[in-house]
Scaffold this active site. Sequence first.
Site, PDB file in Angstrom:
ATOM      1  CG  ASP A 170      -2.297   0.581   0.908  1.00  0.00           C
ATOM      2  OD1 ASP A 170      -2.383   1.456   0.022  1.00  0.00           O
ATOM      3  OD2 ASP A 170      -3.282   0.184   1.560  1.00  0.00           O
ATOM      4  CG  ASP A 231      -9.347   1.301  -1.197  1.00  0.00           C
ATOM      5  OD1 ASP A 231      -8.527   1.486  -2.104  1.00  0.00           O
ATOM      6  OD2 ASP A 231      -9.024   1.143  -0.011  1.00  0.00           O
TER       7      ASP A 231
END
Length: 429
Positions: A170, A231
């Site tokens: 990430d 997301d």
Amino acid sequence: MQLRNPELHLGCALALRFLALVSWDIPGARALDNGLARTPTMGWLHWERFMCNLDCQEEPDSCISEKLFMEMAELMVSEGWKDAGYEYLCIDDCWMAPQRDSEGRLQADPQRFPHGIRQLANYVHSKGLKLGIYADVGNKTCAGFPGSFGYYDIDAQTFADWGVDLLKFDGCYCDSLENLADGYKHMSLALNRTGRSIVYSCEWPLYMWPFQKPNYTEIRQYCNHWRNFADIDDSWKSIKSILDWTSFNQERIVDVAGPGGWNDPDMLVIGNFGLSWNQQVTQMALWAIMAAPLFMSNDLRHISPQAKALLQDKDVIAINQDPLGKQGYQLRQGDNFEVWERPLSGLAWAVAMINRQEIGGPRSYTIAVASLGKGVACNPACFITQLLPVKRKLGFYEWTSRLRSHINPTGTVLLQLENTMQMSLKDLL
């Protein structure tokens, strides 16, 4: 989940610059020469369904723990998921202890993962599956656990020593785009140097887009797949936004995708709570067209037979996994309809027709087959099979024919077109 906040923290800049300098000078270091992800990666990932649930006392069946992953591993084998192609069982954020160990290594939370990641990996491997894990390029993960900044080499080696097969990396908590890029490159090189085959899943372009357009040629040199957009969550609004972003940017992202490197529109949320049946069909069909990594995020212990059958549909998975490795694209849109198509091996094509209207009933849509597959899919003729929402053979269509479909609101009809010239060659062989 919401888009994880790429909050910027000072402190990693100078060290990252040093790490970048020393890593680029290592003789023979090559980025992503790993031979992996020749077709889009398939598996299961915990985040969208289970998020960062740490309360194993009150919610032992849904907290992020070794119990959860062992149960999912068992089901992936016993319920046919592995046989369908879903082979990576992936841990997302919130698996770590709050601090590194005395030697600077990441460690799993001792209460929730009492046997550690190495033993979990051994269990997963004993099932014929592969284990994925999560880390972050910055000082902290998006949920506030220890980040990999300053520890890229030791973390890569730790993951290799544990037997990890995939790393989702990430992009939270780094202080500049330059350092973000350096961190992603450094981890790619560090993974290669371990000698273990580890799929590298990046979120690098996701954190660049708010500030500048990513260099996808460069990103592909370092990552096996990469997230581009916000997301996903368990809603039709989220699915629509991903499709809209992808079609708007397709000239920039489609051609860079192919064996070894894929655009990642995020997880499959089929089998959860927020999508109607037609919307689940749309996600499955379009993720196949987009040559997307197929990472389910759902509860395999409580999934409906209908959702299971959709996720395990061998014909749709075959489109997603087609060895030609060309990503599909939006061909046209108008009147609340969209047509997407994807070239396949053997001169075949996949075509998805979406009804984006959210009111009323099924609508008919007619298209000239000559307009599909760059004019060659049905030249001189083709055999068309409908794969979704139900499989049925539609028959032979000549190049001058018109194809009519009835499509439910927010639903999709997925077709496979096989050129008759290629079919004749198959028959001869």
